[in-house]
Design a protein around this motif. Structure first.
Motif, short mmCIF file in Angstrom:
data_model
loop_
_atom_site.label_atom_id
_atom_site.label_comp_id
_atom_site.label_asym_id
_atom_site.label_seq_id
_atom_site.Cartn_x
_atom_site.Cartn_y
_atom_site.Cartn_z
N PHE A 235 -2.89 -3.05 -5.69
CA PHE A 235 -3.16 -4.05 -4.48
C PHE A 235 -4.20 -5.22 -4.58
N THR A 236 -3.99 -6.45 -4.22
CA THR A 236 -4.62 -7.41 -4.56
C THR A 236 -4.60 -8.53 -3.28
N ARG A 237 -5.83 -8.71 -2.79
CA ARG A 237 -5.67 -9.89 -1.90
C ARG A 237 -6.38 -11.25 -2.48
N LEU A 238 -5.66 -12.14 -2.55
CA LEU A 238 -6.27 -13.51 -3.24
C LEU A 238 -6.32 -14.51 -2.34
N SER A 239 -7.52 -15.24 -2.60
CA SER A 239 -7.49 -16.72 -1.73
C SER A 239 -6.55 -17.46 -1.73
N ALA A 240 -6.48 -18.59 -1.03
CA ALA A 240 -5.40 -19.47 -0.91
C ALA A 240 -5.22 -20.07 -2.26
N GLU A 241 -6.57 -20.50 -2.81
CA GLU A 241 -6.75 -21.06 -4.26
C GLU A 241 -6.22 -20.31 -5.25
N ALA A 242 -6.63 -19.16 -5.12
CA ALA A 242 -6.37 -18.10 -6.20
C ALA A 242 -4.76 -17.81 -6.32
N SER A 243 -4.28 -17.81 -5.11
CA SER A 243 -2.90 -17.40 -4.99
C SER A 243 -2.00 -18.74 -5.48
N LEU B 82 -2.07 -18.61 -9.18
CA LEU B 82 -0.88 -17.66 -9.84
C LEU B 82 0.49 -17.95 -9.62
N GLN B 83 0.62 -18.88 -8.45
CA GLN B 83 1.94 -19.44 -8.24
C GLN B 83 2.35 -20.22 -9.47
N LEU C 132 2.97 -18.56 -12.63
CA LEU C 132 4.22 -17.93 -12.65
C LEU C 132 5.32 -18.88 -12.93
N GLN C 133 5.29 -20.06 -12.36
CA GLN C 133 6.29 -21.11 -12.42
C GLN C 133 6.43 -21.62 -13.90
N LYS C 134 5.25 -21.65 -14.64
CA LYS C 134 5.02 -22.25 -15.82
C LYS C 134 5.86 -21.08 -16.85
N ALA C 135 5.62 -19.99 -16.56
CA ALA C 135 6.12 -18.83 -17.21
C ALA C 135 7.58 -18.79 -17.33
N GLN C 136 8.25 -19.15 -16.05
CA GLN C 136 9.62 -19.12 -15.99
C GLN C 136 10.22 -20.11 -16.87
N THR C 137 9.60 -20.87 -17.38
CA THR C 137 10.17 -21.96 -18.33
C THR C 137 10.22 -21.39 -19.85
N GLN D 183 10.52 -14.77 -23.45
CA GLN D 183 9.28 -14.29 -23.97
C GLN D 183 9.02 -13.12 -22.84
N GLU D 184 8.45 -12.02 -23.26
CA GLU D 184 7.98 -10.92 -22.65
C GLU D 184 6.64 -11.23 -21.96
N LEU D 185 6.70 -10.89 -20.58
CA LEU D 185 5.62 -11.10 -20.02
C LEU D 185 5.06 -9.98 -19.16
N HIS D 186 3.65 -9.93 -18.82
CA HIS D 186 2.97 -8.76 -18.33
C HIS D 186 2.15 -9.35 -17.13
N TYR D 187 2.13 -8.57 -16.00
CA TYR D 187 1.60 -9.19 -14.93
C TYR D 187 -0.07 -9.00 -15.25
N GLU D 188 -0.50 -8.00 -16.07
CA GLU D 188 -1.99 -7.93 -16.41
C GLU D 188 -2.29 -9.26 -17.09
N SER D 189 -1.42 -10.05 -17.84
CA SER D 189 -1.94 -11.32 -18.29
C SER D 189 -2.23 -12.19 -17.40
N PHE D 190 -1.51 -12.28 -16.39
CA PHE D 190 -1.88 -13.30 -15.10
C PHE D 190 -2.96 -12.76 -14.49
N ILE D 191 -3.12 -11.60 -14.12
CA ILE D 191 -4.50 -11.07 -13.67
C ILE D 191 -5.72 -11.31 -14.30
N PHE D 192 -5.82 -11.20 -15.78
CA PHE D 192 -6.81 -11.46 -16.64
C PHE D 192 -7.16 -12.95 -16.53
#
Length: 90
Positions: free
Chosen positions: A14-22, A25-26, A29-34, A38-47
């Motif tokens: 569970f995470t609540r992010l500020s608008a800036e952090a959100s 993250l977006q 994620l958009q960069k990762a889609q390109t 490549q195997e990605l894990h959500y923890e990497s984004f959180i770190f």
């Protein structure tokens, strides 16, 4: 990545992010889609977010919860956890 030997807590998903952090993250994620294939894990984004923004831990050890990964877990949540909290449909 943080060292598990010095970590004090657990991520319960569970995470609540500020608008800036959100927005950050977006963008990640958009960069990762390109990066197809490549195997990605959500923890990497959180770190990466933790390095950029202030995070606060919220103690939940006294709250009932269950990880839901399958139908058995969902049944447990419905029969054991919901009765302990307010799970009325609104």
């Amino acid at each position: 990545e943080p060292d598990d030997k010095v970590a004090n807590g657990d991520w319960v998903g569970f995470t609540r992010l500020s608008a800036e952090a959100s927005q950050s993250l977006q963008s990640m994620l958009q960069k990762a889609q390109t990066q197809a294939g490549q195997e990605l894990h959500y923890e990497s984004f959180i770190f990466r977010l933790v390095e950029q923004f202030q995070f606060e831990a919220v103690p939940i050890q006294d709250l009932p919860w269950v990880e839901i990964d399958n139908d058995i877990d969902l049944h447990k949540a419905e029969t054991e956890i919901c009765p302990k909290i307010d799970c009325r449909k609104k």
